[in-house]
Enzyme design. Structure first.
Site, PDB file in Angstrom:
ATOM      1  N   LYS A   1     -52.717  -6.985   5.721  1.00 45.96           N
ATOM      2  CA  LYS A   1     -51.751  -6.549   4.811  1.00 45.96           C
ATOM      3  C   LYS A   1     -52.601  -6.229   3.448  1.00 45.96           C
ATOM      4  O   LYS A   1     -52.085  -6.803   2.504  1.00 45.96           O
ATOM      5  CB  LYS A   1     -50.810  -7.764   4.519  1.00 45.96           C
ATOM      6  CG  LYS A   1     -49.598  -7.631   3.794  1.00 45.96           C
ATOM      7  CD  LYS A   1     -48.331  -6.973   4.529  1.00 45.96           C
ATOM      8  CE  LYS A   1     -47.369  -6.365   3.654  1.00 45.96           C
ATOM      9  NZ  LYS A   1     -46.345  -5.479   4.158  1.00 45.96           N
TER      10      LYS A   1
ATOM     11  N   ASP B   1     -46.921  -5.289   9.313  1.00 46.13           N
ATOM     12  CA  ASP B   1     -45.318  -5.120   9.419  1.00 46.13           C
ATOM     13  C   ASP B   1     -45.418  -3.696  10.574  1.00 46.13           C
ATOM     14  O   ASP B   1     -44.641  -3.568  11.307  1.00 46.13           O
ATOM     15  CB  ASP B   1     -44.663  -4.728   8.253  1.00 46.13           C
ATOM     16  CG  ASP B   1     -45.438  -4.166   7.213  1.00 46.13           C
ATOM     17  OD1 ASP B   1     -46.858  -3.703   7.255  1.00 46.13           O
ATOM     18  OD2 ASP B   1     -45.042  -3.865   6.009  1.00 46.13           O
TER      19      ASP B   1
ATOM     20  N   ASP C   1     -47.035 -14.121  19.772  1.00 46.50           N
ATOM     21  CA  ASP C   1     -45.706 -14.262  20.439  1.00 46.50           C
ATOM     22  C   ASP C   1     -44.735 -13.131  20.880  1.00 46.50           C
ATOM     23  O   ASP C   1     -44.192 -13.027  21.851  1.00 46.50           O
ATOM     24  CB  ASP C   1     -44.902 -15.360  19.513  1.00 46.50           C
ATOM     25  CG  ASP C   1     -45.483 -16.782  19.723  1.00 46.50           C
ATOM     26  OD1 ASP C   1     -46.537 -16.995  20.300  1.00 46.50           O
ATOM     27  OD2 ASP C   1     -44.545 -17.650  19.554  1.00 46.50           O
TER      28      ASP C   1
ATOM     29  N   ASP D   1     -50.746 -15.336  15.177  1.00 50.10           N
ATOM     30  CA  ASP D   1     -50.007 -16.347  15.573  1.00 50.10           C
ATOM     31  C   ASP D   1     -48.498 -15.605  16.127  1.00 50.10           C
ATOM     32  O   ASP D   1     -47.984 -15.667  17.109  1.00 50.10           O
ATOM     33  CB  ASP D   1     -49.491 -17.368  14.627  1.00 50.10           C
ATOM     34  CG  ASP D   1     -49.046 -18.599  15.122  1.00 50.10           C
ATOM     35  OD1 ASP D   1     -48.628 -18.678  16.141  1.00 50.10           O
ATOM     36  OD2 ASP D   1     -48.667 -19.542  14.474  1.00 50.10           O
TER      37      ASP D   1
END
Ligand code: NAD
Length: 372
Positions: A205, A237, A265, A261
Protein backbone atom coordinates in the site's frame (compact mmCIF):
# COMPACT_ATOMS: atom_id res chain seq x y z
CA UNK A 1 2.15 -32.45 31.03
CA UNK A 2 1.06 -34.76 28.26
CA UNK A 3 3.94 -35.51 25.91
CA UNK A 4 3.25 -38.63 23.92
CA UNK A 5 5.99 -40.33 21.94
CA UNK A 6 4.63 -42.78 19.40
CA UNK A 7 7.82 -44.71 18.81
CA UNK A 8 10.18 -44.85 15.89
CA UNK A 9 9.51 -47.27 13.08
CA UNK A 10 13.06 -48.56 13.02
CA UNK A 11 12.70 -51.09 10.23
CA UNK A 12 12.59 -48.26 7.67
CA UNK A 13 15.38 -46.93 5.50
CA UNK A 14 15.16 -43.44 7.04
CA UNK A 15 13.33 -42.22 10.16
CA UNK A 16 12.31 -38.59 10.65
CA UNK A 17 11.22 -36.94 13.90
CA UNK A 18 7.98 -34.95 13.72
CA UNK A 19 6.35 -32.95 16.52
CA UNK A 20 2.54 -33.10 16.35
CA UNK A 21 0.66 -30.11 17.78
CA UNK A 22 -3.04 -30.95 17.18
CA UNK A 23 -4.40 -28.08 19.33
CA UNK A 24 -8.12 -27.35 19.70
CA UNK A 25 -11.48 -27.76 17.95
CA UNK A 26 -11.11 -29.59 14.63
CA UNK A 27 -7.29 -29.52 14.99
CA UNK A 28 -7.00 -33.05 16.48
CA UNK A 29 -9.61 -34.40 14.00
CA UNK A 30 -7.72 -33.24 10.89
CA UNK A 31 -4.27 -34.07 12.27
CA UNK A 32 -5.39 -37.67 12.87
CA UNK A 33 -6.16 -38.03 9.15
CA UNK A 34 -2.96 -36.23 8.15
CA UNK A 35 -0.93 -38.72 10.22
CA UNK A 36 -2.59 -41.66 8.42
CA UNK A 37 -1.54 -40.12 5.10
CA UNK A 38 1.97 -39.40 6.42
CA UNK A 39 2.44 -43.06 7.39
CA UNK A 40 0.94 -44.44 4.17
CA UNK A 41 3.17 -42.17 2.05
CA UNK A 42 6.19 -43.03 4.20
CA UNK A 43 5.54 -46.73 3.57
CA UNK A 44 5.55 -46.14 -0.19
CA UNK A 45 9.01 -44.56 0.05
CA UNK A 46 10.39 -46.75 2.87
CA UNK A 47 10.47 -43.90 5.38
CA UNK A 48 9.44 -44.12 9.04
CA UNK A 49 8.50 -41.44 11.54
CA UNK A 50 9.05 -40.85 15.22
CA UNK A 51 5.94 -38.87 16.22
CA UNK A 52 6.05 -36.76 19.37
CA UNK A 53 2.77 -35.14 20.44
CA UNK A 54 2.72 -31.99 22.58
CA UNK A 55 0.03 -29.61 23.85
CA UNK A 56 -0.62 -26.17 22.35
CA UNK A 57 -3.37 -23.53 22.47
CA UNK A 58 -6.43 -23.98 24.68
CA UNK A 59 -5.54 -27.61 25.33
CA UNK A 60 -2.19 -26.48 26.71
CA UNK A 61 -3.87 -23.77 28.83
CA UNK A 62 -6.01 -26.48 30.46
CA UNK A 63 -2.97 -28.70 31.10
CA UNK A 64 -0.30 -26.16 32.02
CA UNK A 65 -1.81 -22.67 32.27
CA UNK A 66 0.12 -21.49 29.19
CA UNK A 67 -0.93 -21.61 25.50
CA UNK A 68 2.67 -22.33 24.49
CA UNK A 69 4.51 -24.25 27.25
CA UNK A 70 8.31 -24.05 27.31
CA UNK A 71 8.50 -27.85 26.84
CA UNK A 72 6.52 -27.59 23.60
CA UNK A 73 8.92 -24.95 22.25
CA UNK A 74 11.92 -27.09 23.29
CA UNK A 75 10.52 -30.15 21.49
CA UNK A 76 9.96 -28.09 18.32
CA UNK A 77 13.54 -26.77 18.46
CA UNK A 78 14.93 -30.24 19.04
CA UNK A 79 12.97 -32.18 16.41
CA UNK A 80 12.66 -29.41 13.73
CA UNK A 81 9.62 -30.66 11.75
CA UNK A 82 6.24 -29.63 13.14
CA UNK A 83 2.71 -30.55 12.06
CA UNK A 84 0.22 -28.10 13.57
CA UNK A 85 -3.60 -28.37 13.68
CA UNK A 86 -5.40 -25.25 14.90
CA UNK A 87 -6.01 -23.37 18.15
CA UNK A 88 -8.72 -21.26 19.74
CA UNK A 89 -12.33 -21.37 20.93
CA UNK A 90 -14.77 -18.98 22.56
CA UNK A 91 -14.17 -20.68 25.92
CA UNK A 92 -10.84 -18.82 26.17
CA UNK A 93 -11.92 -15.57 24.45
CA UNK A 94 -12.11 -13.58 27.69
CA UNK A 95 -8.50 -14.24 28.68
CA UNK A 96 -6.05 -11.33 28.29
CA UNK A 97 -4.53 -11.38 24.77
CA UNK A 98 -1.12 -12.74 25.86
CA UNK A 99 -2.81 -15.76 27.49
CA UNK A 100 -5.23 -16.63 24.68
CA UNK A 101 -4.71 -19.84 22.63
CA UNK A 102 -3.93 -17.82 19.46
CA UNK A 103 -0.84 -16.42 21.21
CA UNK A 104 0.72 -19.86 20.63
CA UNK A 105 0.81 -19.30 16.87
CA UNK A 106 2.52 -15.92 17.12
CA UNK A 107 4.83 -17.30 19.83
CA UNK A 108 5.94 -20.25 17.67
CA UNK A 109 6.58 -17.98 14.69
CA UNK A 110 8.70 -15.68 16.81
CA UNK A 111 10.55 -18.38 18.80
CA UNK A 112 11.39 -20.42 15.68
CA UNK A 113 11.94 -17.40 13.39
CA UNK A 114 9.43 -18.74 10.87
CA UNK A 115 9.40 -15.65 8.68
CA UNK A 116 8.28 -17.17 5.37
CA UNK A 117 4.75 -18.49 5.02
CA UNK A 118 4.07 -20.36 1.78
CA UNK A 119 0.42 -20.84 0.84
CA UNK A 120 -0.37 -22.62 -2.42
CA UNK A 121 -3.81 -21.73 -3.80
CA UNK A 122 -4.56 -24.55 -6.19
CA UNK A 123 -7.91 -25.44 -7.69
CA UNK A 124 -8.03 -29.20 -8.27
CA UNK A 125 -9.20 -29.79 -11.87
CA UNK A 126 -11.82 -32.26 -10.57
CA UNK A 127 -13.66 -29.60 -8.56
CA UNK A 128 -13.59 -26.56 -10.85
CA UNK A 129 -17.36 -26.35 -10.67
CA UNK A 130 -17.24 -25.84 -6.86
CA UNK A 131 -15.41 -22.54 -7.21
CA UNK A 132 -17.71 -19.54 -6.87
CA UNK A 133 -16.13 -17.98 -9.99
CA UNK A 134 -17.63 -18.38 -13.47
CA UNK A 135 -16.13 -21.22 -15.48
CA UNK A 136 -14.82 -18.87 -18.23
CA UNK A 137 -12.62 -17.12 -15.62
CA UNK A 138 -11.28 -20.51 -14.50
CA UNK A 139 -10.48 -21.87 -17.98
CA UNK A 140 -6.74 -21.89 -17.29
CA UNK A 141 -7.19 -23.06 -13.66
CA UNK A 142 -5.87 -21.46 -10.49
CA UNK A 143 -2.31 -22.14 -9.39
CA UNK A 144 -0.95 -19.34 -7.22
CA UNK A 145 1.59 -19.33 -4.40
CA UNK A 146 1.16 -16.63 -1.80
CA UNK A 147 4.38 -15.84 0.07
CA UNK A 148 3.42 -14.02 3.25
CA UNK A 149 5.98 -12.39 5.56
CA UNK A 150 5.20 -13.84 8.98
CA UNK A 151 7.20 -12.25 11.78
CA UNK A 152 6.90 -8.49 11.22
CA UNK A 153 4.29 -5.83 10.43
CA UNK A 154 1.42 -4.70 12.63
CA UNK A 155 1.05 -8.14 14.29
CA UNK A 156 4.40 -7.79 16.06
CA UNK A 157 5.22 -4.04 16.06
CA UNK A 158 5.59 -2.06 19.29
CA UNK A 159 4.16 -0.03 20.89
CA UNK A 160 0.77 -1.69 21.20
CA UNK A 161 -1.54 -0.66 24.00
CA UNK A 162 -4.84 0.75 25.10
CA UNK A 163 -5.28 3.77 27.29
CA UNK A 164 -8.09 5.80 28.65
CA UNK A 165 -7.94 9.40 27.43
CA UNK A 166 -10.24 12.34 28.07
CA UNK A 167 -11.99 11.40 24.80
CA UNK A 168 -12.53 7.74 25.77
CA UNK A 169 -10.53 4.59 25.19
CA UNK A 170 -7.69 4.71 22.64
CA UNK A 171 -5.97 1.64 21.10
CA UNK A 172 -2.62 1.64 19.26
CA UNK A 173 -0.95 -1.00 17.06
CA UNK A 174 2.28 -0.29 15.17
CA UNK A 175 3.31 -1.52 11.71
CA UNK A 176 7.09 -2.05 11.53
CA UNK A 177 9.35 -3.46 8.81
CA UNK A 178 13.15 -3.51 8.58
CA UNK A 179 14.75 -3.78 5.15
CA UNK A 180 16.49 -7.07 6.08
CA UNK A 181 13.09 -8.65 6.85
CA UNK A 182 11.74 -7.59 3.45
CA UNK A 183 14.90 -8.66 1.66
CA UNK A 184 14.90 -12.26 2.96
CA UNK A 185 11.20 -12.85 2.20
CA UNK A 186 11.66 -11.33 -1.29
CA UNK A 187 14.56 -13.72 -1.92
CA UNK A 188 12.28 -16.65 -0.91
CA UNK A 189 9.61 -15.44 -3.36
CA UNK A 190 12.01 -14.94 -6.29
CA UNK A 191 13.61 -18.35 -5.73
CA UNK A 192 10.20 -20.06 -5.73
CA UNK A 193 9.06 -18.08 -8.82
CA UNK A 194 12.20 -19.18 -10.65
CA UNK A 195 11.01 -22.80 -10.39
CA UNK A 196 7.51 -21.89 -11.63
CA UNK A 197 6.20 -19.39 -14.19
CA UNK A 198 8.83 -16.77 -13.27
CA UNK A 199 6.53 -13.95 -12.21
CA UNK A 200 6.34 -12.16 -8.83
CA UNK A 201 3.53 -9.76 -7.95
CA UNK A 202 4.55 -7.75 -4.91
CA UNK A 203 1.57 -6.38 -3.00
CA UNK A 204 1.70 -3.29 -0.76
CA UNK A 205 0.00 0.00 0.00
CA UNK A 206 2.90 2.24 -1.04
CA UNK A 207 0.57 5.11 -1.90
CA UNK A 208 -0.22 5.51 1.82
CA UNK A 209 2.14 3.59 4.13
CA UNK A 210 5.83 4.25 4.89
CA UNK A 211 6.43 0.54 5.58
CA UNK A 212 5.04 -0.21 2.11
CA UNK A 213 7.36 2.33 0.47
CA UNK A 214 10.35 0.59 2.09
CA UNK A 215 8.83 -2.75 1.01
CA UNK A 216 8.65 -1.66 -2.65
CA UNK A 217 12.17 -0.16 -2.73
CA UNK A 218 13.67 -3.29 -1.16
CA UNK A 219 11.81 -5.71 -3.45
CA UNK A 220 13.02 -3.67 -6.46
CA UNK A 221 16.62 -3.98 -5.20
CA UNK A 222 16.34 -7.77 -4.72
CA UNK A 223 14.79 -8.17 -8.19
CA UNK A 224 18.04 -6.94 -9.79
CA UNK A 225 19.54 -10.37 -8.99
CA UNK A 226 16.63 -12.13 -10.74
CA UNK A 227 16.57 -10.80 -14.30
CA UNK A 228 14.81 -13.96 -15.44
CA UNK A 229 11.80 -13.27 -13.16
CA UNK A 230 9.20 -10.62 -14.07
CA UNK A 231 8.33 -8.32 -11.15
CA UNK A 232 5.15 -6.27 -10.94
CA UNK A 233 3.67 -4.26 -8.06
CA UNK A 234 0.01 -4.03 -7.06
CA UNK A 235 -1.74 -2.08 -4.32
CA UNK A 236 -3.49 -4.42 -1.91
CA UNK A 237 -6.98 -3.10 -2.68
CA UNK A 238 -6.45 -3.68 -6.40
CA UNK A 239 -4.98 -7.14 -5.74
CA UNK A 240 -8.09 -8.12 -3.72
CA UNK A 241 -10.15 -7.20 -6.80
CA UNK A 242 -7.81 -8.81 -9.37
CA UNK A 243 -7.89 -12.15 -7.51
CA UNK A 244 -11.60 -12.37 -8.32
CA UNK A 245 -11.53 -10.76 -11.79
CA UNK A 246 -8.50 -12.50 -13.26
CA UNK A 247 -6.73 -15.00 -10.94
CA UNK A 248 -4.84 -16.55 -13.87
CA UNK A 249 -2.57 -13.45 -14.06
CA UNK A 250 -0.84 -14.48 -10.80
CA UNK A 251 2.06 -16.86 -10.27
CA UNK A 252 3.78 -15.86 -6.99
CA UNK A 253 2.23 -13.16 -4.79
CA UNK A 254 4.71 -11.64 -2.32
CA UNK A 255 3.26 -9.60 0.53
CA UNK A 256 3.47 -8.52 4.17
CA UNK A 257 1.96 -10.15 7.22
CA UNK A 258 -1.46 -8.48 7.42
CA UNK A 259 -2.17 -8.18 3.68
CA UNK A 260 -1.09 -11.82 3.26
CA UNK A 261 -3.41 -12.96 6.03
CA UNK A 262 -6.43 -11.38 4.36
CA UNK A 263 -5.57 -12.10 0.70
CA UNK A 264 -4.88 -15.78 1.34
CA UNK A 265 -8.26 -16.30 3.01
CA UNK A 266 -9.91 -14.53 0.06
CA UNK A 267 -7.94 -16.64 -2.43
CA UNK A 268 -8.80 -19.85 -0.57
CA UNK A 269 -12.44 -19.46 -1.55
CA UNK A 270 -11.38 -19.62 -5.22
CA UNK A 271 -10.00 -23.09 -4.55
CA UNK A 272 -13.41 -24.36 -3.38
CA UNK A 273 -13.06 -24.11 0.42
CA UNK A 274 -10.67 -22.95 3.11
CA UNK A 275 -10.49 -26.67 3.96
CA UNK A 276 -8.29 -27.25 0.87
CA UNK A 277 -5.43 -24.84 1.60
CA UNK A 278 -2.21 -26.07 3.28
CA UNK A 279 0.77 -23.98 4.31
CA UNK A 280 4.43 -24.19 5.23
CA UNK A 281 6.19 -21.72 7.52
CA UNK A 282 9.92 -21.71 6.99
CA UNK A 283 12.82 -19.66 8.28
CA UNK A 284 15.76 -21.02 10.19
CA UNK A 285 16.28 -24.69 10.94
CA UNK A 286 12.69 -25.50 11.91
CA UNK A 287 9.68 -25.82 9.62
CA UNK A 288 6.02 -25.77 10.61
CA UNK A 289 3.24 -27.17 8.42
CA UNK A 290 -0.43 -26.38 9.02
CA UNK A 291 -3.79 -25.93 7.32
CA UNK A 292 -4.61 -22.22 6.94
CA UNK A 293 -7.99 -22.62 8.63
CA UNK A 294 -8.70 -22.16 12.33
CA UNK A 295 -10.22 -24.49 14.90
CA UNK A 296 -13.76 -24.15 13.43
CA UNK A 297 -15.63 -24.45 16.75
CA UNK A 298 -18.95 -24.42 14.85
CA UNK A 299 -18.26 -27.92 13.44
CA UNK A 300 -15.82 -29.36 16.00
CA UNK A 301 -16.70 -32.89 17.18
CA UNK A 302 -19.24 -33.37 14.36
CA UNK A 303 -16.94 -35.28 11.95
CA UNK A 304 -17.58 -32.59 9.31
CA UNK A 305 -14.08 -31.11 9.08
CA UNK A 306 -12.33 -31.34 5.74
CA UNK A 307 -8.91 -32.93 6.43
CA UNK A 308 -7.49 -32.15 2.96
CA UNK A 309 -5.70 -28.91 3.97
CA UNK A 310 -3.81 -30.83 6.69
CA UNK A 311 -3.15 -33.75 4.35
CA UNK A 312 -1.70 -31.40 1.72
CA UNK A 313 0.40 -29.79 4.50
CA UNK A 314 1.99 -33.24 4.97
CA UNK A 315 2.76 -33.15 1.23
CA UNK A 316 4.51 -29.80 1.73
CA UNK A 317 6.56 -31.34 4.56
CA UNK A 318 7.77 -34.07 2.20
CA UNK A 319 8.64 -31.45 -0.39
CA UNK A 320 10.34 -28.78 1.74
CA UNK A 321 11.70 -30.69 4.77
CA UNK A 322 12.53 -34.10 3.27
CA UNK A 323 13.31 -32.89 -0.26
CA UNK A 324 10.80 -35.38 -1.72
CA UNK A 325 8.62 -33.53 -4.26
CA UNK A 326 7.57 -36.92 -5.66
CA UNK A 327 5.84 -37.77 -2.35
CA UNK A 328 4.05 -34.40 -2.40
CA UNK A 329 2.90 -35.18 -5.94
CA UNK A 330 1.64 -38.62 -4.92
CA UNK A 331 -0.48 -37.03 -2.15
CA UNK A 332 -1.88 -34.34 -4.49
CA UNK A 333 -2.72 -36.90 -7.19
CA UNK A 334 -4.43 -39.11 -4.60
CA UNK A 335 -6.54 -36.19 -3.35
CA UNK A 336 -7.47 -35.24 -6.92
CA UNK A 337 -8.43 -38.83 -7.68
CA UNK A 338 -10.78 -39.02 -4.65
CA UNK A 339 -12.37 -35.70 -5.60
CA UNK A 340 -12.71 -36.91 -9.20
CA UNK A 341 -14.84 -39.80 -7.91
CA UNK A 342 -17.13 -37.08 -6.51
CA UNK A 343 -16.40 -37.61 -2.80
CA UNK A 344 -16.24 -34.49 -0.68
CA UNK A 345 -16.79 -33.16 2.82
CA UNK A 346 -19.75 -30.93 3.62
CA UNK A 347 -17.84 -27.62 3.42
CA UNK A 348 -17.63 -27.74 -0.39
CA UNK A 349 -20.60 -26.42 -2.31
CA UNK A 350 -20.53 -29.45 -4.58
CA UNK A 351 -24.20 -29.97 -5.40
CA UNK A 352 -24.85 -33.68 -5.80
CA UNK A 353 -21.48 -35.04 -4.72
CA UNK A 354 -21.10 -37.87 -2.19
CA UNK A 355 -20.58 -36.21 1.21
CA UNK A 356 -18.31 -38.20 3.54
CA UNK A 357 -17.09 -37.53 7.07
CA UNK A 358 -13.56 -36.52 8.09
CA UNK A 359 -12.34 -40.05 8.77
CA UNK A 360 -13.77 -41.53 5.57
CA UNK A 361 -12.11 -38.80 3.51
CA UNK A 362 -8.77 -39.68 5.17
CA UNK A 363 -9.31 -43.40 4.47
CA UNK A 364 -10.21 -42.81 0.81
CA UNK A 365 -7.02 -40.80 0.26
CA UNK A 366 -4.89 -43.44 2.03
CA UNK A 367 -6.36 -46.14 -0.25
CA UNK A 368 -5.33 -44.12 -3.32
CA UNK A 369 -1.83 -43.58 -1.92
CA UNK A 370 -1.41 -47.33 -1.45
CA UNK A 371 -2.48 -48.10 -5.03
CA UNK A 372 -1.10 -45.24 -7.16
P1 NAD B 1 -12.06 -20.89 11.02
O1 NAD B 1 -11.06 -21.05 9.91
O2 NAD B 1 -11.88 -21.74 12.21
O3 NAD B 1 -13.54 -21.12 10.44
C1 NAD B 1 -14.10 -20.29 9.42
C2 NAD B 1 -15.23 -21.07 8.73
O4 NAD B 1 -14.68 -22.08 7.90
C3 NAD B 1 -16.16 -21.79 9.70
O5 NAD B 1 -17.46 -21.77 9.17
C4 NAD B 1 -15.65 -23.22 9.73
O6 NAD B 1 -16.62 -24.19 10.01
C5 NAD B 1 -15.13 -23.37 8.30
N1 NAD B 1 -13.97 -24.27 8.25
C6 NAD B 1 -12.70 -23.99 8.64
N2 NAD B 1 -11.92 -25.03 8.45
C7 NAD B 1 -12.69 -26.02 7.94
C8 NAD B 1 -12.44 -27.37 7.54
N3 NAD B 1 -11.22 -27.94 7.62
N4 NAD B 1 -13.48 -28.10 7.09
C9 NAD B 1 -14.71 -27.57 6.98
N5 NAD B 1 -15.00 -26.29 7.33
C10 NAD B 1 -14.00 -25.53 7.81
O7 NAD B 1 -12.00 -19.34 11.42
P2 NAD B 1 -12.79 -18.53 12.56
O8 NAD B 1 -14.19 -19.06 12.67
O9 NAD B 1 -12.58 -17.12 12.24
O10 NAD B 1 -12.01 -18.85 13.91
C11 NAD B 1 -12.33 -19.91 14.82
C12 NAD B 1 -11.23 -20.02 15.86
O11 NAD B 1 -10.01 -20.40 15.22
C13 NAD B 1 -10.93 -18.70 16.56
O12 NAD B 1 -10.65 -18.97 17.92
C14 NAD B 1 -9.69 -18.16 15.85
O13 NAD B 1 -8.93 -17.29 16.62
C15 NAD B 1 -8.97 -19.46 15.55
N6 NAD B 1 -8.03 -19.42 14.43
C16 NAD B 1 -6.92 -20.18 14.56
C17 NAD B 1 -6.02 -20.26 13.51
C18 NAD B 1 -4.85 -21.19 13.67
O14 NAD B 1 -4.82 -21.98 14.61
N7 NAD B 1 -3.86 -21.14 12.79
C19 NAD B 1 -6.26 -19.59 12.32
C20 NAD B 1 -7.44 -18.83 12.20
C21 NAD B 1 -8.32 -18.76 13.27
Amino acid sequence: MLLKGRGALNNHNRVYDIVLLPGDGIGPEVIKEAVKVLKATGNRFDIGFNLIEAPVGGTAIEETGSPLPAETIELCKKHKNILFGAVGASKWDDLPSEKRPERAILGLRRELNLYANIRPIYLFPSIIEYSPLKSEILKTGIDIIIIRELTGDIYFGEPRFRKITENGCRAIDTAVYNDYEIERIAITAFNIARKRKKKVTSVDKANVLETSRLWRETVNKVSKDYNDVVLEHQYVDNCAMQLILNPAQFDVILTGNMFGDILSDEASVLAGSIGFIPSASLGGEEALYEPIHGSAPDIAGQKKANPIASILSVGMMFKYSFNMPEADKLIKNSVNSVLEEDFNTSDSSCGNCKIVDTETMGDLIVEKIKKM
